[in-house]
Design a protein around this motif. Structure first.
Motif, PDB file in Angstrom:
ATOM      1  N   SER A 107      -3.136   4.443  -8.286  1.00  0.00           N
ATOM      2  CA  SER A 107      -2.241   5.527  -7.870  1.00  0.00           C
ATOM      3  C   SER A 107      -1.201   5.842  -8.947  1.00  0.00           C
ATOM      4  CB  SER A 107      -1.540   5.153  -6.571  1.00  0.00           C
ATOM      5  OG  SER A 107      -0.957   3.873  -6.691  1.00  0.00           O
TER       6      SER A 107
ATOM      7  N   ASP B 242       1.123  -0.899  -6.100  1.00  0.00           N
ATOM      8  CA  ASP B 242       1.110  -1.909  -7.155  1.00  0.00           C
ATOM      9  C   ASP B 242       0.715  -1.262  -8.487  1.00  0.00           C
ATOM     10  OD1 ASP B 242      -1.515  -1.301  -6.692  1.00  0.00           O
ATOM     11  OD2 ASP B 242      -2.107  -3.299  -6.039  1.00  0.00           O
TER      12      ASP B 242
ATOM     13  N   ASP C 215      -1.913  -1.175 -11.392  1.00  0.00           N
ATOM     14  CA  ASP C 215      -3.296  -1.557 -11.715  1.00  0.00           C
ATOM     15  C   ASP C 215      -3.563  -1.249 -13.179  1.00  0.00           C
ATOM     16  OD1 ASP C 215      -4.369  -2.149  -8.960  1.00  0.00           O
ATOM     17  OD2 ASP C 215      -3.810  -0.047  -8.644  1.00  0.00           O
TER      18      ASP C 215
HETATM   19 CA    CA Z   1      -2.860   0.459  -6.673  1.00  0.00          CA
END
Ligand code: CA
Ligand code: DGT
Length: 572
Positions: free
Chosen positions: A188, A198, A200
Motif C-alpha cells: 500500500s 506496514d 513492505d
Molecule cells: Ca502492506
C-alpha cells in the motif's frame, strides 16, 4: 532516522507536562518535536559529526533538550520521560488520541472518575457519568463515544506521511548493500494509500541470507517477528512493522506486480490472464508450463494486452478495463506543479517569515507561492484582521520588488473562516485586495447535513471566495468528515467556478482519492496545496500529488500546474 522516534517522545513529554500544568516547558518540547519532524538531516548523523554542540545548533533545541537527545542516542531511552510516565497514573498518549480530549480534560476525568485508559473512558461515557462533569456536557459525552468508535476503526494503520520517510531511510540503507541487486518499496505504501498497515519491501538477490542478516541488524528495530531465507519481519521502535521478501532476479517483475497489489487489482489481472489462456502468479506469467515473462513487470502487462498501470491506481476501480483499451489517464506528476497557494507564515504564528517561505519555494523550483495566513476568527492561530492583511499586502509587494525576479512571484491570499452561518470572517473590501481568497471550515464541525452543505455553498457563492480548503474536514485517525452532500457541493463549485483543494498535509489528505475522482468527473477544478506551517513542510506536496493520482487526476484538472498568468485567471 532517529528524528521521528525522538519527536514522538517529545510530544508525549509535552502532554504529560501539560497535564501537570507546568508552564512554558510543554511548548518547548512541542516546538522541538516539530523541528525534529521537519529536519532534513538525521540527528544521529549530526551528533556523530559535531556532538552536543551540533545538536544545540538546531533551531529551537537548547542545552536542556540537546542533552535529552544525546541521552536517547546513547542509551535508547530518556530517563526523564520514563519517570513522567511512571509517575502518571493515566495512559495519556492513547487518551489524547480520542478527538477533543486534551491533557486538561484527561486530568479532570482522572480526578473525578478515576479514568486511566480508553476502556474505562468508554465505560464511563456509556454509563453517562461524563456529561454531568463541569465543562463536559451531553454533547461532549457523545463526541467522546464517537471518537472512540472512530479510533477503533483506524487502529493499526499509520499515516502515509509519517511512515514514508522511515521507509525511504530503510530502503536507502538496504540499497547500499552490495548483495542487493534490485529493490522496491511495495504494498500500500507504493500505491501511496493515505494510511498503511506496514512497510513492505521487495529485493532481488542471489545471497538472501546476507540480506536478511543485514536487515535484522538495522538501527531502530525493537523486535524480530520472523527471519527466514526469503522473508523477514520486524517491529520498529516507532511502532511500524517492516516486511521484506527476497526473490531471484528472474521472477522479480512478477513478484513486484504481486506485492504492489492491491489484492483486488491482482485478482482482476489474474482473470485477464486466464481469459487469454495464461496463468499469472508471483513467480511469473505462464503459458502451460512455460514461463513467458517474470523478470520485468512491464512485460507482464504487455503480454496481458494491457498498458502498464501506475501503482497509485491499482485498486480494481476501472483501471483494468482502461488499461485493456489503452485508455488509462495521464496522471498528474510532481514536476507538473508550478507553485502552491496555501502556506502560513510567521504573521499567523507559523515558523518562518514570508521571505523564508518564498526562498524555500524557489529552491524547490516553484514559479510562485501564495501566503494564506489564518484570519481573525482563529484567535489561537493569531489570525489576521483587515488592517493586518493590508499591512501584509505592503510587505509582500515590497518583497516582490526586492526579489526582483521575473520568474517568481509571492501572492497574497488568506485562509479565511467560514462561520456557522456561511459568512466569511473578513469584510469584502479587504477580501477584494487579496490576489485570491481561500475559505475553510475551522469550527462547528458537527452540524446537520443539509445545514452544513448550505453553509459551504453560501461561502462558495461569496463573490471573492476562490478556493475551499480541506473541503471535507476529516483528520485521519482523529476526526470523521463533517456531514455534507458532496454532489451538491460539486454542483455549486461548477456553478460558481470554485476550486476545491487537495490538502497535502499528512493528517488531512483532503479531498481524498474517491472525492478527487468525483471532482474530476464533474469537471470541477482542483488545486494541490501543502498547508505548510514550516518551510520544510513544503515537501508534503508529493503526498498531495499522490492522492491526486490515486483519484485519476490529470494535469488539466489541477490549476497549479499552470503558469502564473493562467492561474490568476481562475480567481474572481
Ligand atoms: Ca502492506
Ligand atoms: P496494507 O498493508 O493493509 O496497508 O495493504 P497492502 O496492500 O500493503 O496489503 P498487504 O501488506 O497485506 O499485502 C501486500 C500485497 O501483497 C497486497 O497489496 C497484494 C499482495 N497480496 C497479499 N495477500 C494477497 C492475496 O491473498 N491475494 C493476492 N492476489 N494478493 C495478495
Amino acid at each position: 532516522m532517529r528524528n521521528q522516534e525522538i519527536a514522538k517522545i517529545f510530544y508525549e513529554i509535552s502532554e504529560y507536562l501539560e497535564m501537570d500544568e507546568v508552564a512554558f516547558r510543554p511548548y518547548a518540547y512541542k516546538k522541538a518535536a516539530l523541528t525534529l519532524e521537519n529536519l532534513e538531516q538525521d540527528v544521529s548523523d549530526i551528533y556523530i559529526k559535531e556532538g552536543l554542540k551540533g545538536l544545540k545548533k538546531i533551531p529551537g533545541i537548547g542545552k536542556h533538550l540537546a542533552l535529552k537527545i544525546e541521552e536517547y542516542l546513547k542509551t535508547g531511552k530518556i530517563k526523564y520521560f520514563q519517570k513522567l510516565k511512571k509517575k502518571s497514573p493515566v495512559d495519556v498518549s492513547t487518551l489524547t488520541a480520542v478527538e477533543g480530549l486534551g491533557p486538561k480534560k484527561i486530568k479532570t476525568l482522572y480526578q473525578k472518575l478515576g479514568i486511566k485508559n480508553v476502556k474505562q473512558l468508554e465505560k464511563a461515557a456509556k454509563a453517562h457519568k461524563i456529561a454531568p462533569l463541569f465543562g463536559f456536557g451531553e454533547k461532549t459525552e457523545q463526541n467522546i463515544l464517537q471518537g472512540i468508535e472512530f479510533l477503533k476503526k483506524s487502529k493499526g494503520r499509520f499515516l502515509l506521511g509519517e511512515i514514508l520517510p522511515i521507509a525511504r531511510d530503510i530502503y536507502e540503507k538496504l540499497k547500499r548493500l552490495k548483495e542487493v541487486e534490485k529493490i522496491d518499496i511495495v504494498g500500500s505504501l507504493k500505491r501511496m494509500k493515505e494510511t498503511v498497515k506496514d512497510i513492505d519491501i521487495l529485493i532481488a538477490s542471489r545471497k538472501p541470507k546476507k540480506v536478511m542478516d543485514f536487515f535484522v541488524s538495522l538501527d531502530g528495530i525493537e523486535k524480530v517477528w520472523s527471519k527466514g531465507t526469503t522473508r523477514a519481519s520486524v517491529r520498529m521502535r516507532t511502532g511500524f512493522d517492516v516486511d521484506i521478501r527476497v526473490v531471484p532476479k528472474e521472477s522479480y517483475g512478477a513478484a513486484l506486480q504481486y506485492f504492489i497489489g492491491s489484492k483486488e487489482h491482482n485478482i482482476a489481472t489474474r482473470k485477464v490472464a486466464i481469459s487469454k489462456g495464461l496463468k499469472l502468479n508471483e513467480y511469473g506469467l505462464f503459458k502451460g508450463k512455460r514461463k513467458i515473462a517474470g523478470k520485468n513487470e512491464k512485460e507482464i502487462y504487455k503480454l496481458l494486452g494491457m498498458d502498464w498501470v501506475p501503482p497509485e491506481i491499482r485498486e480494481d476501480q476501472g483501471e483494468i478495463e482502461a488499461a485493456l483499451k489503452g485508455k488509462l489517464p495521464k496522471l498528474v506528476q510532481l514536476k507538473d506543479i508550478k507553485g502552491h497557494l496555501h502556506c502560513h507564515s510567521s504573521w499567523n504564528g507559523g515558523e518562518n517569515s514570508i521571505l523564508e517561505m518564498a526562498k524555500k519555494a524557489m529552491e524547490l523550483g516553484c514559479d510562485y507561492i501564495g501566503i494564506s495566513d489564518h484570519t481573525k476568527f482563529l484567535r489561537i492561530e493569531y489570525g489576521l484582521n483587515e488592517k493586518q492583511l493590508l499591512e501584509q499586502r505592503k510587505e509582500i509587494d515590497r518583497l516582490n520588488k526586492k526579489l526582483g525576479r521575473k520568474k517568481f512571484r509571492i501572492l497574497q491570499g488568506a485562509e479565511t473562516n467560514i462561520l456557522k452561518d456561511g459568512s466569511i470572517d473578513i469584510k469584502d473590501e479587504a477580501l477584494k485586495k487579496l490576489d485570491y481568497v481561500i475559505a475553510g471550515i475551522h469550527s462547528s464541525f458537527k452540524m446537520e447535513k443539509s445545514e452544513m452543505t448550505n453553509r459551504l455553498i453560501k461561502a462558495m457563492r461569496n463573490k471573492h471566495v476562490d478556493i475551499i480548503s480541506h473541503p471535507t474536514g476529516r483528520l485521519l485517525k482523529q476526526r470523521e468528515e463533517y456531514e455534507i452532500d458532496f454532489d451538491k457541493i460539486l454542483k455549486a463549485a461548477k456553478e460558481f467556478g470554485t476550486i476545491l483543494e487537495i490538502n497535502a498535509y499528512p493528517i488531512r489528505l483532503d479531498l481524498n482519492d474517491l472525492n478527487i475522482r468525483r471532482c474530476k468527473e464533474a469537471g470541477v477544478k482542483m488545486i494541490i496545496n501543502t498547508d505548510a506551517h514550516h518551510k520544510e513542510q513544503m515537501k508534503f506536496l508529493n503526498l498531495g500529488v499522490a492522492q491526486a493520482r490515486r483519484g485519476w487526476a490529470e494535469k488539466k484538472d489541477i490549476i497549479n500546474t499552470q503558469p502564473l498568468n493562467k492561474l490568476l485567471k481562475h480567481f474572481k
